[in-house]
Design a protein around this motif. Structure first.
Motif, PDB file in Angstrom:
ATOM      1  N   VAL A 258       0.836  -1.202   0.000  1.00 34.16           N
ATOM      2  CA  VAL A 258       0.000   0.000   0.000  1.00 34.16           C
ATOM      3  C   VAL A 258       0.871   1.252   0.000  1.00 34.16           C
ATOM      4  CG1 VAL A 258      -1.762   1.296   1.273  1.00 34.16           C
ATOM      5  CG2 VAL A 258      -1.901  -1.198   1.138  1.00 34.16           C
ATOM      6  N   ASP A 259       1.954   1.234   0.787  1.00 33.53           N
ATOM      7  CA  ASP A 259       2.847   2.395   0.850  1.00 33.53           C
ATOM      8  C   ASP A 259       3.443   2.707  -0.520  1.00 33.53           C
ATOM      9  OD1 ASP A 259       2.294   2.483   3.522  1.00 33.53           O
ATOM     10  OD2 ASP A 259       4.305   1.904   4.191  1.00 33.53           O
ATOM     11  N   VAL A 260       3.810   1.671  -1.267  1.00 33.74           N
ATOM     12  CA  VAL A 260       4.402   1.884  -2.589  1.00 33.74           C
ATOM     13  C   VAL A 260       3.410   2.568  -3.522  1.00 33.74           C
ATOM     14  CG1 VAL A 260       5.104   0.662  -4.696  1.00 33.74           C
ATOM     15  CG2 VAL A 260       6.190   0.119  -2.513  1.00 33.74           C
ATOM     16  N   THR A 261       2.159   2.133  -3.517  1.00 37.03           N
ATOM     17  CA  THR A 261       1.176   2.772  -4.401  1.00 37.03           C
ATOM     18  C   THR A 261       0.962   4.227  -4.000  1.00 37.03           C
ATOM     19  OG1 THR A 261      -0.720   2.000  -3.064  1.00 37.03           O
ATOM     20  CG2 THR A 261      -0.003   0.594  -4.875  1.00 37.03           C
ATOM     21  N   GLN A 270       0.187   9.791 -10.414  1.00 35.46           N
ATOM     22  CA  GLN A 270      -0.720   8.762 -10.923  1.00 35.46           C
ATOM     23  C   GLN A 270      -1.224   7.886  -9.777  1.00 35.46           C
ATOM     24  OE1 GLN A 270      -1.963   7.635 -14.181  1.00 35.46           O
ATOM     25  NE2 GLN A 270      -3.171   6.421 -12.752  1.00 35.46           N
ATOM     26  N   PRO A 271      -2.520   7.949  -9.450  1.00 39.99           N
ATOM     27  CA  PRO A 271      -3.049   7.017  -8.451  1.00 39.99           C
ATOM     28  C   PRO A 271      -2.953   5.568  -8.942  1.00 39.99           C
ATOM     29  CG  PRO A 271      -4.541   8.879  -8.772  1.00 39.99           C
ATOM     30  CD  PRO A 271      -3.524   8.930  -9.880  1.00 39.99           C
ATOM     31  N   LEU A 272      -2.651   4.666  -8.029  1.00 35.71           N
ATOM     32  CA  LEU A 272      -2.601   3.243  -8.344  1.00 35.71           C
ATOM     33  C   LEU A 272      -3.393   2.467  -7.302  1.00 35.71           C
ATOM     34  CD1 LEU A 272       0.741   4.314  -8.561  1.00 35.71           C
ATOM     35  CD2 LEU A 272       0.687   2.276  -9.979  1.00 35.71           C
ATOM     36  N   HIS A 273      -3.730   1.238  -7.642  1.00 28.17           N
ATOM     37  CA  HIS A 273      -4.365   0.363  -6.659  1.00 28.17           C
ATOM     38  C   HIS A 273      -3.743  -1.020  -6.783  1.00 28.17           C
ATOM     39  CE1 HIS A 273      -7.333  -0.917  -3.777  1.00 28.17           C
ATOM     40  NE2 HIS A 273      -7.638  -1.948  -4.549  1.00 28.17           N
ATOM     41  N   GLY A 326     -10.713   1.229  -3.270  1.00 28.47           N
ATOM     42  CA  GLY A 326     -10.785  -0.187  -3.565  1.00 28.47           C
ATOM     43  C   GLY A 326     -11.840  -0.894  -2.741  1.00 28.47           C
ATOM     44  N   GLY A 327     -12.085  -2.136  -3.078  1.00 27.06           N
ATOM     45  CA  GLY A 327     -13.062  -2.951  -2.367  1.00 27.06           C
ATOM     46  C   GLY A 327     -12.395  -3.886  -1.374  1.00 27.06           C
ATOM     47  N   ALA A 328     -13.146  -4.252  -0.341  1.00 20.64           N
ATOM     48  CA  ALA A 328     -12.595  -5.095   0.721  1.00 20.64           C
ATOM     49  C   ALA A 328     -12.330  -6.523   0.263  1.00 20.64           C
ATOM     50  CB  ALA A 328     -13.547  -5.097   1.918  1.00 20.64           C
ATOM     51  N   SER A 329     -13.063  -6.999  -0.733  1.00 24.25           N
ATOM     52  CA  SER A 329     -12.966  -8.415  -1.118  1.00 24.25           C
ATOM     53  C   SER A 329     -11.631  -8.769  -1.763  1.00 24.25           C
ATOM     54  CB  SER A 329     -14.101  -8.778  -2.078  1.00 24.25           C
ATOM     55  OG  SER A 329     -13.975  -8.074  -3.301  1.00 24.25           O
ATOM     56  N   THR A 330     -10.922  -7.787  -2.299  1.00 22.65           N
ATOM     57  CA  THR A 330      -9.663  -8.076  -3.000  1.00 22.65           C
ATOM     58  C   THR A 330      -8.477  -7.312  -2.414  1.00 22.65           C
ATOM     59  OG1 THR A 330     -10.233  -6.355  -4.610  1.00 22.65           O
ATOM     60  CG2 THR A 330     -10.788  -8.619  -5.193  1.00 22.65           C
ATOM     61  N   GLU A 331      -8.623  -6.840  -1.164  1.00 24.58           N
ATOM     62  CA  GLU A 331      -7.566  -6.014  -0.591  1.00 24.58           C
ATOM     63  C   GLU A 331      -6.322  -6.828  -0.240  1.00 24.58           C
ATOM     64  OE1 GLU A 331      -8.000  -4.292   3.358  1.00 24.58           O
ATOM     65  OE2 GLU A 331      -9.652  -5.669   3.757  1.00 24.58           O
ATOM     66  N   ILE A 332      -5.198  -6.136  -0.213  1.00 24.15           N
ATOM     67  CA  ILE A 332      -3.926  -6.736   0.166  1.00 24.15           C
ATOM     68  C   ILE A 332      -3.953  -7.086   1.648  1.00 24.15           C
ATOM     69  CG2 ILE A 332      -1.454  -6.288   0.386  1.00 24.15           C
ATOM     70  CD1 ILE A 332      -2.312  -6.545  -2.485  1.00 24.15           C
TER      71      ILE A 332
END
Length: 484
Positions: A258-261, A270-273, A326-332
């Motif tokens: 998350v920190d890297v994004t 540029q936002p990333l996810h 982002g959504g909770a179902s695919t979070e890191i």
């Protein structure tokens, strides 16, 4: 937007004699008004050093608290210190402020009697040192990925002294909402040399294991780049410099992925996810939400989506609010080993509408609302992949780039138009030079054909170009005249 001076100086060669106020004034002259200048560590004095907890005894108190009476080695000398925190262990290296130190806010450290002991110093939390807002307990240096020698200066080790300019970036100046954007503006206007952090290799090489992408609604996005990574170490820590820069910019460190994004977003704009690849069901699509769709976002809120909301979806349905959260179902998670990095260019109006509709403003949405450089997704995702490989041992499987960008526009303008429009005489050479300075390609000498750079999505008409000429040469050059 917060601009740490140490980070800015790393990108652009600012003359050493210029103070933070001089740099702030230069930004103001370019149209970025100063909100405030924050001097971190200005009122911090040592000795603040690295220590190691040799042992401690837990002692319950009559007031219900339990304190720890600790023996801490600070490099050849052991200090007895009372500490109320309980998140550390014997052997941990910590930050110790010794008698004579003064912490931010004028908090002087002295040997004092408390809880039946003479506490000869203080073991510090991140908030007490203004390192971050984390106040869950004291700083354990191993958690920050550090194993320094005992007794060394912790102020320098943690970069606790820095100047930060908080600048107001107006809604039509989204290209400047990054360290790259601010550095480019200063370098262009002042003639300073700068190193473009986006100048890195960014190949897009697809393999069989790469998660594929599709833009199902061309009005929702013009581009999406996905990079699939494997063998990521979820226990890896973000480097201390990255954590510090995030904190100076007002963001807290969460995990390396998350920190890297977040870091790349602050660096390049540029936002990333990051998705956990093993939680995805099939490939990814950018589309409208449709009827009766719900999504639990990362803030743990179940949201009823509007049918026109732009979402990122897989075969299971919506997995993220595009450009917002982002959504909770695919979070890191702390078990993630395969990652899909998503970098896209979503339509500004759609992101703004979604953000307001759900009362959900994020660092990503604020950038997309203002317009993000459509040339950035490939290079930003490559930069994030590079950092995850360096610090998290990840390796890139492959990437896919769905690019539906429209051709760049060309604006016709008479070279005399800025002088007539502003009421200030600019020579032909000055007009052309100013436009090239902000990144435009210019053809002609009298009747100009001007092609704005990819990051200047706000330049669409001749009047926009006039504003750039006036800004580059200074608004103070425009005369004040009373109407007749």
């Amino acid at each position: 937007m917060r601009i740490p001076l140490s980070w800015l100086r790393e990108i652009v060669d600012i003359p050493a004699e210029l103070s933070v106020q001089d740099i702030s004034d230069a930004l103001t002259s370019l149209g970025f008004e100063q909100e405030e200048i924050i001097e971190y560590g200005a009122d911090l004095t040592g000795p603040v050093v690295v220590g190691q907890v040799l042992e401690f005894v837990e002692e319950p108190q009559a007031n219900g608290k339990t304190i720890r009476w600790c023996q801490v080695d600070v490099g050849g000398k052991v200090h007895g210190i009372v500490c109320g925190a309980r998140n550390f262990f014997v052997g941990d290296k910590v930050v110790v402020s010794l008698p004579g130190a003064v912490l931010p806010g004028g908090f002087a450290i002295a040997a004092r009697k408390t809880y039946g002991h003479t506490s000869d110093g203080m073991i510090c939390s991140a908030r007490e040192l203004q390192f971050s807002e984390d106040h869950d307990g004291i700083i354990r240096l191993s958690v920050l990925g550090l194993d320094p020698e005992l007794g060394i200066d912790a102020i320098e080790l943690l970069g606790l002294r820095d100047s930060v300019i908080d600048a107001n970036v107006l809604p039509d100046r989204g290209y400047a909402m990054s360290m790259r954007g601010i550095a480019r503006e200063l370098a262009a206007a002042k003639g300073w040399f700068w190193r473009d952090p986006a100048d890195i290799a960014h190949q897009v090489a697809t393999s069989g294991d790469t998660v594929k992408a599709e833009i199902a609604d061309s009005t929702a996005a013009s581009r999406i780049v996905l990079r699939t990574l494997k063998d990521f170490d979820p226990s890896a820590s973000s480097p201390i410099w990255m954590q510090r820069r995030l904190a100076l910019c007002g963001m807290r460190s969460i995990s390396l992925a998350v920190d890297v994004t977040n870091y790349v977003m602050l660096e390049l704009g540029q936002p990333l996810h990051a998705f956990d690849a093993d939680k995805l069901k099939g490939d990814i699509k950018v589309r409208r939400a449709g009827d009766k769709v719900k999504l639990k976002t990362l803030d743990n809120v179940d949201r009823q989506l509007d049918k026109d909301d732009v979402v990122i979806a897989d075969d299971s349905g919506a997995i993220a609010l595009a450009g917002t959260m982002g959504g909770a179902s695919t979070e890191i998670s702390d078990a993630t080993k395969r990652i899909v990095l998503e970098a896209a260019n979503f339509t500004s109006v759609d992101v703004a509408r979604t953000s307001r509709s759900h009362k959900l403003s994020s660092e990503a949405s604020r950038r997309f609302e203002r317009g993000v450089d459509p040339a950035l997704p490939a290079v930003a995702s490559a930069r994030a992949s590079q950092l995850l490989a360096e610090f998290g041992k990840a390796s890139e499987v492959g990437a896919v780039d769905v690019d539906q960008r429209k051709p760049a526009i060309t604006i016709a303008m008479d070279v005399q138009f800025p002088s007539k429009y502003v009421g200030c005489v600019y020579s032909e050479e000055e007009v052309i030079s100013a436009l090239k300075t902000v990144g435009c390609a210019v053809e002609g000498t009298t009747s100009l054909k001007v092609t704005p750079p990819s990051w200047r999505v706000d330049l669409a008409h001749a009047a926009d170009l006039v504003e750039e000429v006036a800004r580059i040469y200074g608004y103070e050059r425009i005369p004040s005249t009373l109407p007749s």
